[in-house]
Design a protein around this motif. Structure first.
Motif, PDB file in Angstrom:
ATOM      1  N   LYS A  58       0.884  -1.343  -0.022  1.00 16.62           N
ATOM      2  CA  LYS A  58      -0.054   0.036   0.008  1.00 16.62           C
ATOM      3  C   LYS A  58       0.988   1.185  -0.028  1.00 16.62           C
ATOM      4  CE  LYS A  58      -3.843   2.193   2.614  1.00 16.62           C
ATOM      5  NZ  LYS A  58      -4.806   2.128   3.639  1.00 16.62           N
ATOM      6  N   ASP A  59       1.924   1.217   0.879  1.00 17.85           N
ATOM      7  CA  ASP A  59       2.947   2.268   0.861  1.00 17.85           C
ATOM      8  C   ASP A  59       3.471   2.665  -0.613  1.00 17.85           C
ATOM      9  OD1 ASP A  59       2.314   2.802   3.420  1.00 17.85           O
ATOM     10  OD2 ASP A  59       3.918   1.761   4.255  1.00 17.85           O
ATOM     11  N   TYR A  60       3.871   1.481  -1.159  1.00 18.88           N
ATOM     12  CA  TYR A  60       4.788   1.609  -2.513  1.00 18.88           C
ATOM     13  C   TYR A  60       3.635   2.157  -3.396  1.00 18.88           C
ATOM     14  CZ  TYR A  60       7.516   0.025  -6.219  1.00 18.88           C
ATOM     15  OH  TYR A  60       8.220   0.036  -7.618  1.00 18.88           O
ATOM     16  N   GLU A  61       2.358   1.572  -3.598  1.00 21.19           N
ATOM     17  CA  GLU A  61       1.443   2.175  -4.594  1.00 21.19           C
ATOM     18  C   GLU A  61       1.057   3.605  -4.258  1.00 21.19           C
ATOM     19  OE1 GLU A  61      -0.961  -2.139  -5.428  1.00 21.19           O
ATOM     20  OE2 GLU A  61      -1.683  -0.566  -4.008  1.00 21.19           O
ATOM     21  N   GLN A  62       1.087   4.057  -3.292  1.00 20.90           N
ATOM     22  CA  GLN A  62       1.025   5.411  -2.867  1.00 20.90           C
ATOM     23  C   GLN A  62       1.974   6.389  -3.544  1.00 20.90           C
ATOM     24  OE1 GLN A  62       0.162   5.655   1.402  1.00 20.90           O
ATOM     25  NE2 GLN A  62      -2.054   5.268   1.026  1.00 20.90           N
ATOM     26  N   THR A  63       3.286   6.052  -3.380  1.00 25.19           N
ATOM     27  CA  THR A  63       4.442   6.680  -4.008  1.00 25.19           C
ATOM     28  C   THR A  63       4.606   6.553  -5.519  1.00 25.19           C
ATOM     29  OG1 THR A  63       5.372   6.282  -1.585  1.00 25.19           O
ATOM     30  CG2 THR A  63       6.965   7.116  -3.580  1.00 25.19           C
ATOM     31  N   ASN A  64       4.250   5.152  -5.825  1.00 17.92           N
ATOM     32  CA  ASN A  64       4.525   4.740  -7.129  1.00 17.92           C
ATOM     33  C   ASN A  64       2.995   4.596  -8.036  1.00 17.92           C
ATOM     34  OD1 ASN A  64       7.674   4.227  -7.460  1.00 17.92           O
ATOM     35  ND2 ASN A  64       6.902   3.400  -5.458  1.00 17.92           N
ATOM     36  N   THR A  65       2.360   5.528  -8.253  1.00 15.68           N
ATOM     37  CA  THR A  65       0.843   5.698  -8.601  1.00 15.68           C
ATOM     38  C   THR A  65       0.680   5.068  -9.829  1.00 15.68           C
ATOM     39  OG1 THR A  65       1.067   7.722  -9.798  1.00 15.68           O
ATOM     40  CG2 THR A  65       0.511   7.665  -7.340  1.00 15.68           C
ATOM     41  N   TYR A 325      13.058  -2.118  -3.716  1.00 15.11           N
ATOM     42  CA  TYR A 325      12.244  -1.386  -2.734  1.00 15.11           C
ATOM     43  C   TYR A 325      12.122  -2.261  -1.613  1.00 15.11           C
ATOM     44  CZ  TYR A 325       8.317   0.813  -0.434  1.00 15.11           C
ATOM     45  OH  TYR A 325       7.665   1.453   0.518  1.00 15.11           O
TER      46      TYR A 325
END
Length: 423
Positions: A58-65, A325
């Protein structure tokens, strides 16, 4: 052309233009969505790490939209079959969590071109893991967590017997000192058994490495298990059973060693670091982790879980970036700390666990003092997987007096050499 006709024509043109604009807007949205990359991520969970990885995703997707991670969860026992099916069907996942890197090395993406510097990337992780993820000079995977074999003990029984366990590496028992301590805990502390040992060749092989032996030669071209060190290890293992230090019910009867240790009647459990999490709910007695004894040397057996990207997914670059990551210091430390796992990173060997911090540090020290031959053997899964069950059965044959240590290990060596020859 009449005024009414002209009006109709203009109206029609306006409607056509409006339709074109709306269609363009619709197509623009589709194009925007199509730019989002979806990575299929094959995953299994042993414990709470499934929930932890979902938070990290979830954190990754928020940064990498522009990236969507599609977590495909399967049971541990099904992961190999599921992955093989996807690969053979020409629909590989972008990446997967794996334990057996060797069996999938040929289908794996070589991560070397995708990292800034392969040597620096590899140098982040403990040295003993390298044979698992660098195969034929290719960076076929990256470690996510590391496992080690170690010694869990019943502190209540040891205290009752007045027996002290080693509290630092320079106090490590010899095997003679260790067995003497176990007998004392049985005599004075009321322990029914001195130790239980998981029924796996992986755990048994810890004794082999401590005695200076190995399953394969260093170059992996021949069996080495039937060496003098191998014979001595098998004899020693049998003697532990003959003297009643270990119960025959585990290796010969299938009794669960975890349940025996939980009963509070066993002094020590020869197990893996994941048992720290498993045993955290024990309240009937105090327990802890101490250092394993040494033979000619100290040794554990390193293992772990790895991340592997696959050729033909079409998203090799994106998968490699996601792997970088997940294995970075901050993210990997969070993952292992919250999952109660051990980090494979050299700079994350000490984490602030909510439970068992000192215990994990002892397991980490066991890894630092392990024979390089242990990883050299167990990383060769295309060979080990073919003989592991036979090795276990041959150990049982020795314990049940159906074969001598020499006979059992000669048979195992023959199977190993056949497996090597079929490569």
């Amino acid at each position: 052309m009449t005024r009414r006709t002209t009006f109709k024509l203009i109206t029609s043109m306006v409607l056509v233009m409006l339709l074109i604009v709306l269609t363009a807007c619709g197509n623009s949205g589709t194009n925007a969505n199509s730019k989002q990359t979806t990575l299929d991520f094959l995953w299994f969970s042993d414990g709470k790490e499934g929930e932890v990885i979902k938070e990290i995703i979830k954190d990754y997707e928020q940064t990498n939209t522009k990236v969507k991670i599609n977590l495909i969860e399967v049971g541990f026992k099904d992961i190999q079959t599921k992955l093989k099916t996807m690969l053979s069907g020409g629909k590989p996942p972008a990446l997967s969590r794996v334990t057996d890197t060797g069996s999938f090395a040929n289908q794996a993406v070589d991560l070397t071109p995708y990292v800034d510097n392969a040597d620096q990337f590899e140098d982040q992780f403990i040295d003993s893991l390298k044979p698992y993820y660098v195969i034929n000079d290719k960076l076929v995977a990256a470690p996510m967590d590391v496992t080690a074999n170690g010694l869990i003990y019943n502190k209540t029984l040891f205290d009752k017997a007045g027996v002290k366990v080693p509290t630092s590496p320079d106090q490590v028992w010899t095997w003679d000192e260790y067995t003497a301590a176990l007998k004392e805990v049985m005599d004075k502390g009321g322990a029914r058994y001195g130790m239980v040992w998981d029924v796996t060749p992986h755990r048994w092989s810890t004794l082999l490495y401590q005695n200076g032996g190995s399953i394969l030669t260093e170059d992996g071209t021949a069996a080495a298990i039937n060496s003098e060190a191998g014979i001595r290890s098998m004899e020693q293992f049998k003697q532990l059973h003959q003297e009643g230090i270990m119960p025959e019910s585990v290796w010969l009867g299938g009794e669960n060693p975890n349940n025996l240790f939980r009963s509070g009647t066993v002094a020590t459990h020869w197990a893996g670091n994941w048992m720290i999490s498993n045993y955290k709910d024990i309240t009937d007695f105090e327990w802890g982790v101490t250092y394993m004894p040494k033979g000619t040397q100290r040794s554990s057996v390193p293992g772990g879980k790895f991340l592997m990207a696959f050729k033909g997914s079409g998203y090799e670059q994106e998968a490699a970036e996601f792997i970088e990551y997940l294995t970075s210091k901050e993210v990997n430390s969070k993952y292992n700390q919250e999952s109660l796992f051990m980090s494979p990173r050299k700079d994350s060997s000490v984490l602030n666990y909510e439970f068992g911090k000192e215990m994990f540090e002892i397991f980490a020290d066991e890894l630092k003092n392990s024979s390089p031959l242990a990883a050299n053997d167990w990383s060769r899964q295309t060979i080990i997987s073919k003989i592991s069950t036979d090795l276990k059965n041959n150990i049982v044959e020795v314990l049940s007096d159906k074969a001598t240590p020499q006979e059992a290990l000669d048979r195992t060596a023959k199977l190993i050499n056949e497996a090597i020859g079929s490569q």
